[in-house]
Scaffold this motif. Structure first.
Motif, PDB file in Angstrom:
ATOM      1  N   PRO A  19     -34.845   8.878 -28.762  1.00 21.87           N
ATOM      2  CA  PRO A  19     -35.024   7.610 -28.051  1.00 21.87           C
ATOM      3  C   PRO A  19     -33.927   6.617 -28.428  1.00 21.87           C
ATOM      4  N   ARG A  20     -33.658   5.690 -27.524  1.00 19.51           N
ATOM      5  CA  ARG A  20     -32.700   4.616 -27.787  1.00 19.51           C
ATOM      6  C   ARG A  20     -33.295   3.306 -27.276  1.00 19.51           C
ATOM      7  N   ALA A  21     -32.702   2.210 -27.694  1.00 17.20           N
ATOM      8  CA  ALA A  21     -33.242   0.885 -27.378  1.00 17.20           C
ATOM      9  C   ALA A  21     -33.447   0.688 -25.880  1.00 17.20           C
ATOM     10  N   SER A  22     -32.554   1.222 -25.063  1.00 18.01           N
ATOM     11  CA  SER A  22     -32.664   1.032 -23.609  1.00 18.01           C
ATOM     12  C   SER A  22     -33.876   1.748 -23.000  1.00 18.01           C
ATOM     13  N   ASP A  23     -34.530   2.606 -23.770  1.00 17.59           N
ATOM     14  CA  ASP A  23     -35.733   3.289 -23.275  1.00 17.59           C
ATOM     15  C   ASP A  23     -36.975   2.409 -23.347  1.00 17.59           C
ATOM     16  N   ALA A  24     -36.902   1.316 -24.082  1.00 16.14           N
ATOM     17  CA  ALA A  24     -38.093   0.487 -24.311  1.00 16.14           C
ATOM     18  C   ALA A  24     -38.689  -0.058 -23.013  1.00 16.14           C
ATOM     19  N   GLY A  25     -37.859  -0.477 -22.066  1.00 16.53           N
ATOM     20  CA  GLY A  25     -38.376  -1.020 -20.800  1.00 16.53           C
ATOM     21  C   GLY A  25     -39.190  -0.011 -20.017  1.00 16.53           C
ATOM     22  N   HIS A  45     -54.373   0.336 -24.407  1.00 18.56           N
ATOM     23  CA  HIS A  45     -54.277  -0.298 -23.089  1.00 18.56           C
ATOM     24  C   HIS A  45     -55.063  -1.600 -23.155  1.00 18.56           C
ATOM     25  N   PRO A  46     -54.458  -2.716 -22.812  1.00 22.33           N
ATOM     26  CA  PRO A  46     -53.087  -2.845 -22.340  1.00 22.33           C
ATOM     27  C   PRO A  46     -52.071  -2.559 -23.453  1.00 22.33           C
ATOM     28  N   TYR A  47     -50.886  -2.136 -23.045  1.00 21.19           N
ATOM     29  CA  TYR A  47     -49.815  -1.802 -23.978  1.00 21.19           C
ATOM     30  C   TYR A  47     -49.179  -3.108 -24.437  1.00 21.19           C
ATOM     31  N   PRO A  48     -49.215  -3.398 -25.742  1.00 21.96           N
ATOM     32  CA  PRO A  48     -48.769  -4.717 -26.203  1.00 21.96           C
ATOM     33  C   PRO A  48     -47.256  -4.912 -26.140  1.00 21.96           C
ATOM     34  N   PRO A  49     -46.825  -6.151 -25.938  1.00 20.49           N
ATOM     35  CA  PRO A  49     -45.388  -6.457 -25.976  1.00 20.49           C
ATOM     36  C   PRO A  49     -44.798  -6.023 -27.317  1.00 20.49           C
ATOM     37  N   GLY A  50     -43.631  -5.414 -27.273  1.00 31.14           N
ATOM     38  CA  GLY A  50     -42.954  -4.982 -28.494  1.00 31.14           C
ATOM     39  C   GLY A  50     -43.370  -3.622 -29.001  1.00 31.14           C
ATOM     40  N   ALA A  51     -44.407  -3.025 -28.406  1.00 27.28           N
ATOM     41  CA  ALA A  51     -44.895  -1.731 -28.898  1.00 27.28           C
ATOM     42  C   ALA A  51     -43.868  -0.618 -28.699  1.00 27.28           C
ATOM     43  N   ALA A  52     -43.179  -0.619 -27.583  1.00 27.56           N
ATOM     44  CA  ALA A  52     -42.178   0.428 -27.342  1.00 27.56           C
ATOM     45  C   ALA A  52     -41.030   0.296 -28.328  1.00 27.56           C
ATOM     46  N   GLU A  53     -40.564  -0.902 -28.560  1.00 30.35           N
ATOM     47  CA  GLU A  53     -39.486  -1.122 -29.517  1.00 30.35           C
ATOM     48  C   GLU A  53     -39.913  -0.671 -30.916  1.00 30.35           C
ATOM     49  N   ALA A  54     -41.138  -1.003 -31.307  1.00 24.11           N
ATOM     50  CA  ALA A  54     -41.650  -0.601 -32.620  1.00 24.11           C
ATOM     51  C   ALA A  54     -41.765   0.918 -32.717  1.00 24.11           C
ATOM     52  N   PHE A  81     -35.107   7.916 -18.228  1.00 21.61           N
ATOM     53  CA  PHE A  81     -36.384   8.011 -18.946  1.00 21.61           C
ATOM     54  C   PHE A  81     -37.460   8.488 -17.995  1.00 21.61           C
ATOM     55  N   ILE A  82     -38.031   9.654 -18.315  1.00 21.30           N
ATOM     56  CA  ILE A  82     -39.128  10.226 -17.533  1.00 21.30           C
ATOM     57  C   ILE A  82     -40.416  10.207 -18.352  1.00 21.30           C
ATOM     58  N   GLY A  83     -40.272  10.454 -19.651  1.00 23.93           N
ATOM     59  CA  GLY A  83     -41.418  10.520 -20.539  1.00 23.93           C
ATOM     60  C   GLY A  83     -40.966  10.896 -21.935  1.00 23.93           C
ATOM     61  N   VAL A  84     -41.934  11.291 -22.767  1.00 19.41           N
ATOM     62  CA  VAL A  84     -41.698  11.583 -24.173  1.00 19.41           C
ATOM     63  C   VAL A  84     -42.346  12.909 -24.517  1.00 19.41           C
TER      64      VAL A  84
END
Length: 177
Positions: A19-25, A45-54, A81-84
């Protein structure tokens, strides 16, 4: 002792990469979809702000016990980005986990990624892969069966997205040759 899992895995249509930072969105967008969160164990759910970056920061800091790859279709002019998909190591075995954003459901990407990770796990000397899916998620069970897994049991696990205990189907793939 098994060898190290690769940083990148190439399949016909996908590059499985760190993963890279640009995947967070896009990660936030798709993981924030209730249909995705309710099929996963640890996604709220809901997915909290900042969770992807963390999440991205955490997985990049610990590549020993868990290897996480992003499904990237740029090589066929698809989205970055399709998934993980991931493997969480447990000695000579690992637990496979994955999810795909709703726009990419029923495209074969999850199966293609799973087959790529299974081949990498085998090459790394892992002897067994385990996986579990929410019992009602037939599409995810189908992915595992196509990747060579066999159903090995059932259990109940807490789903953060549902906020409740949820029935799961357990799968196993023996990799020893």
């Amino acid at each position: 002792m098994p060898s190290r899992l690769p940083d990148r895995i190439e399949t016909e249509r996908l590059t499985l990469r760190s993963p890279r930072a640009s995947d967070a969105g896009p990660m936030s967008l798709y993981a924030g979809d209730r249909r995705v969160a309710e099929m996963l164990e640890h996604v709220p759910h809901p997915y909290p702000p900042g969770a992807a970056e963390a999440f991205i920061e955490r997985v990049l800091a610990d590549l020993v016990t868990e290897r996480v790859w992003v499904m990237d279709a740029e090589k066929i002019d698809g989205p970055e980005f399709i998934g993980v998909i991931s493997l969480k190591r447990q000695d000579e075995a690992a637990r496979l986990g994955y999810w795909v954003g709703p726009p990419f459901w029923n495209t074969g990407y999850a199966t293609e990624a799973a087959l790529g990770v299974v081949a990498a796990a085998r090459a790394a000397g892992l002897v067994r892969l385990d996986a579990r899916v929410v019992a009602e998620n037939e599409a995810s069970a189908h992915v595992l069966l196509h990747a060579g897994f066999a159903e090995s049991g059932r259990g109940d696990f807490f789903s953060v997205g549902r906020g409740a205990m949820t029935p799961h189907r357990l799968f196993r793939l023996e990799l020893e040759q």
